[in-house]
Design a protein around this motif. Structure first.
Motif, PDB file in Angstrom:
ATOM      1  N   GLU A   6       0.838  -1.193   0.000  1.00 12.95           N
ATOM      2  CA  GLU A   6       0.000   0.000   0.000  1.00 12.95           C
ATOM      3  C   GLU A   6       0.874   1.244   0.000  1.00 12.95           C
ATOM      4  O   GLU A   6       2.036   1.214   0.389  1.00 12.95           O
ATOM      5  CB  GLU A   6      -0.982   0.023   1.173  1.00 12.95           C
ATOM      6  CG  GLU A   6      -0.383   0.347   2.508  1.00 12.95           C
ATOM      7  CD  GLU A   6      -1.419   0.493   3.612  1.00 12.95           C
ATOM      8  OE1 GLU A   6      -2.562   0.902   3.351  1.00 12.95           O
ATOM      9  OE2 GLU A   6      -1.053   0.196   4.761  1.00 12.95           O
ATOM     10  N   TYR A   7       0.282   2.331  -0.459  1.00 12.25           N
ATOM     11  CA  TYR A   7       0.917   3.641  -0.446  1.00 12.25           C
ATOM     12  C   TYR A   7      -0.143   4.697  -0.653  1.00 12.25           C
ATOM     13  O   TYR A   7      -1.296   4.397  -0.964  1.00 12.25           O
ATOM     14  CB  TYR A   7       2.027   3.765  -1.488  1.00 12.25           C
ATOM     15  CG  TYR A   7       1.674   3.281  -2.875  1.00 12.25           C
ATOM     16  CD1 TYR A   7       0.884   4.035  -3.731  1.00 12.25           C
ATOM     17  CD2 TYR A   7       2.168   2.066  -3.338  1.00 12.25           C
ATOM     18  CE1 TYR A   7       0.580   3.590  -5.004  1.00 12.25           C
ATOM     19  CE2 TYR A   7       1.867   1.622  -4.610  1.00 12.25           C
ATOM     20  CZ  TYR A   7       1.076   2.381  -5.445  1.00 12.25           C
ATOM     21  OH  TYR A   7       0.781   1.941  -6.699  1.00 12.25           O
ATOM     22  N   ILE A   9      -1.095   8.176  -2.742  1.00 11.54           N
ATOM     23  CA  ILE A   9      -0.792   8.883  -3.990  1.00 11.54           C
ATOM     24  C   ILE A   9      -1.922   9.862  -4.309  1.00 11.54           C
ATOM     25  O   ILE A   9      -3.018   9.746  -3.758  1.00 11.54           O
ATOM     26  CB  ILE A   9      -0.634   7.900  -5.173  1.00 11.54           C
ATOM     27  CG1 ILE A   9      -1.873   7.021  -5.300  1.00 11.54           C
ATOM     28  CG2 ILE A   9       0.634   7.094  -5.048  1.00 11.54           C
ATOM     29  CD1 ILE A   9      -1.908   6.153  -6.525  1.00 11.54           C
ATOM     30  N   SER A  92      -5.299   6.459  -0.329  1.00 11.19           N
ATOM     31  CA  SER A  92      -4.493   5.282  -0.053  1.00 11.19           C
ATOM     32  C   SER A  92      -4.915   4.188  -1.025  1.00 11.19           C
ATOM     33  O   SER A  92      -6.102   3.938  -1.212  1.00 11.19           O
ATOM     34  CB  SER A  92      -4.715   4.825   1.387  1.00 11.19           C
ATOM     35  OG  SER A  92      -3.982   3.653   1.639  1.00 11.19           O
ATOM     36  N   GLY A  94      -4.140   0.114  -1.939  1.00 18.21           N
ATOM     37  CA  GLY A  94      -3.519  -1.108  -1.442  1.00 18.21           C
ATOM     38  C   GLY A  94      -4.003  -2.317  -2.207  1.00 18.21           C
ATOM     39  O   GLY A  94      -5.074  -2.296  -2.813  1.00 18.21           O
ATOM     40  N   TYR A 113       3.017   3.697  -8.810  1.00 19.11           N
ATOM     41  CA  TYR A 113       3.741   4.498  -7.822  1.00 19.11           C
ATOM     42  C   TYR A 113       4.782   5.405  -8.478  1.00 19.11           C
ATOM     43  O   TYR A 113       4.994   6.538  -8.061  1.00 19.11           O
ATOM     44  CB  TYR A 113       4.421   3.538  -6.837  1.00 19.11           C
ATOM     45  CG  TYR A 113       5.182   4.168  -5.708  1.00 19.11           C
ATOM     46  CD1 TYR A 113       4.509   4.634  -4.578  1.00 19.11           C
ATOM     47  CD2 TYR A 113       6.567   4.258  -5.740  1.00 19.11           C
ATOM     48  CE1 TYR A 113       5.216   5.185  -3.521  1.00 19.11           C
ATOM     49  CE2 TYR A 113       7.272   4.804  -4.679  1.00 19.11           C
ATOM     50  CZ  TYR A 113       6.593   5.261  -3.570  1.00 19.11           C
ATOM     51  OH  TYR A 113       7.282   5.805  -2.521  1.00 19.11           O
ATOM     52  N   LYS A 121       3.917  11.569  -2.621  1.00 25.40           N
ATOM     53  CA  LYS A 121       3.511  10.193  -2.356  1.00 25.40           C
ATOM     54  C   LYS A 121       4.175   9.718  -1.078  1.00 25.40           C
ATOM     55  O   LYS A 121       5.181  10.263  -0.652  1.00 25.40           O
ATOM     56  CB  LYS A 121       3.855   9.275  -3.516  1.00 25.40           C
ATOM     57  CG  LYS A 121       5.324   9.248  -3.885  1.00 25.40           C
ATOM     58  CD  LYS A 121       5.523   8.450  -5.162  1.00 25.40           C
ATOM     59  CE  LYS A 121       6.889   8.754  -5.756  1.00 25.40           C
ATOM     60  NZ  LYS A 121       7.001   8.244  -7.110  1.00 25.40           N
ATOM     61  N   SER A 122       3.577   8.698  -0.494  1.00 28.29           N
ATOM     62  CA  SER A 122       4.136   8.120   0.724  1.00 28.29           C
ATOM     63  C   SER A 122       5.165   7.058   0.357  1.00 28.29           C
ATOM     64  O   SER A 122       5.439   6.808  -0.814  1.00 28.29           O
ATOM     65  CB  SER A 122       3.019   7.482   1.554  1.00 28.29           C
ATOM     66  OG  SER A 122       2.567   6.300   0.909  1.00 28.29           O
ATOM     67  N   ASP A 123       5.684   6.399   1.362  1.00 23.16           N
ATOM     68  CA  ASP A 123       6.560   5.263   1.130  1.00 23.16           C
ATOM     69  C   ASP A 123       5.763   4.109   0.519  1.00 23.16           C
ATOM     70  O   ASP A 123       4.553   3.992   0.720  1.00 23.16           O
ATOM     71  CB  ASP A 123       7.184   4.778   2.443  1.00 23.16           C
ATOM     72  CG  ASP A 123       8.196   5.758   3.000  1.00 23.16           C
ATOM     73  OD1 ASP A 123       8.739   6.575   2.215  1.00 23.16           O
ATOM     74  OD2 ASP A 123       8.439   5.718   4.221  1.00 23.16           O
ATOM     75  N   PHE A 124       6.447   3.252  -0.196  1.00 20.15           N
ATOM     76  CA  PHE A 124       5.910   2.010  -0.750  1.00 20.15           C
ATOM     77  C   PHE A 124       6.065   0.971   0.348  1.00 20.15           C
ATOM     78  O   PHE A 124       7.179   0.603   0.699  1.00 20.15           O
ATOM     79  CB  PHE A 124       6.715   1.642  -1.997  1.00 20.15           C
ATOM     80  CG  PHE A 124       6.176   0.508  -2.803  1.00 20.15           C
ATOM     81  CD1 PHE A 124       5.353   0.759  -3.890  1.00 20.15           C
ATOM     82  CD2 PHE A 124       6.513  -0.810  -2.514  1.00 20.15           C
ATOM     83  CE1 PHE A 124       4.879  -0.279  -4.678  1.00 20.15           C
ATOM     84  CE2 PHE A 124       6.041  -1.854  -3.287  1.00 20.15           C
ATOM     85  CZ  PHE A 124       5.217  -1.589  -4.380  1.00 20.15           C
ATOM     86  N   ILE A 125       4.965   0.521   0.932  1.00 23.66           N
ATOM     87  CA  ILE A 125       5.035  -0.344   2.106  1.00 23.66           C
ATOM     88  C   ILE A 125       4.513  -1.735   1.758  1.00 23.66           C
ATOM     89  O   ILE A 125       3.409  -1.886   1.240  1.00 23.66           O
ATOM     90  CB  ILE A 125       4.213   0.230   3.273  1.00 23.66           C
ATOM     91  CG1 ILE A 125       4.674   1.652   3.591  1.00 23.66           C
ATOM     92  CG2 ILE A 125       4.331  -0.662   4.500  1.00 23.66           C
ATOM     93  CD1 ILE A 125       3.770   2.382   4.561  1.00 23.66           C
ATOM     94  N   GLU A 126       5.322  -2.748   2.063  1.00 20.73           N
ATOM     95  CA  GLU A 126       4.943  -4.140   1.808  1.00 20.73           C
ATOM     96  C   GLU A 126       4.666  -4.837   3.137  1.00 20.73           C
ATOM     97  O   GLU A 126       5.338  -4.582   4.133  1.00 20.73           O
ATOM     98  CB  GLU A 126       6.075  -4.856   1.085  1.00 20.73           C
ATOM     99  CG  GLU A 126       6.398  -4.236  -0.262  1.00 20.73           C
ATOM    100  CD  GLU A 126       7.629  -4.847  -0.889  1.00 20.73           C
ATOM    101  OE1 GLU A 126       7.470  -5.847  -1.608  1.00 20.73           O
ATOM    102  OE2 GLU A 126       8.738  -4.317  -0.637  1.00 20.73           O
TER     103      GLU A 126
END
Length: 156
Positions: A6-7, A9, A92, A94, A113, A121-126
């Motif tokens: 999720e991130y 954008i 958000s 995801g 992204y 944009k936020s961080d790319f979070i896994e």
């Protein structure tokens, strides 16, 4: 094991340029990148579902939309909440998939992204711990957010 990403954008990067320019929700068309992600996840959705809601939002509003594939094994999440201080129309995004789809999903999500218009944009979070499954649990809703309550809407 499942894979989630999720991130945050800008909302408008989900749609083709004509929509970005005019913001006419009846003309919404997903970009090729979003369309490819939906195809990969085998999820069908009408872009106007998101565009119409977002175009009608007032500050402090916006629900969470979850679109599932037919097996309910994969889903995509759009949190449309529009904060009072949000100047960039951020959402958000995801996705949740089985572990064997990790690399394809990660690549498809990175393509969105890395769009030149995806700023800020936020961080790319896994995640590998089913965080998104917990986040979309209906028992968490309605959820208080600033001055309103946010609902979750499942689309099958």
């Amino acid at each position: 094991m499942s894979y989630e990403v999720e991130y945050v954008i800008p909302f408008e990067i989900l749609f083709d340029g004509s929509f970005r320019d005019t913001w006419e929700e009846k003309d919404a068309t997903f970009t090729n990148e979003i369309a490819s992600l939906l195809k990969l996840l085998d999820i069908e959705m009408n872009p106007n579902t998101l565009a119409e809601e977002y175009c009608l939002l007032k500050r402090g509003q916006g629900d969470v939309h979850v679109f599932f594939d037919s097996s309910k094994e994969k889903f995509i999440v759009f949190d449309l909440y529009l904060g009072h201080t949000d100047q960039h129309n951020m959402i958000s995004l995801g996705a949740h998939v089985p572990g064997y789809m990790k690399e394809q999903t990660k690549e498809a999500m990175f393509t969105i992204y890395n769009d030149d218009d995806a700023i800020p944009k936020s961080d790319f979070i896994e995640y590998y711990n089913n965080k998104l499954i917990a986040d979309i649990d209906k028992s968490n809703y309605p959820k208080k957010s600033e001055f309103n309550y946010q609902e979750i809407i499942y689309h099958y």
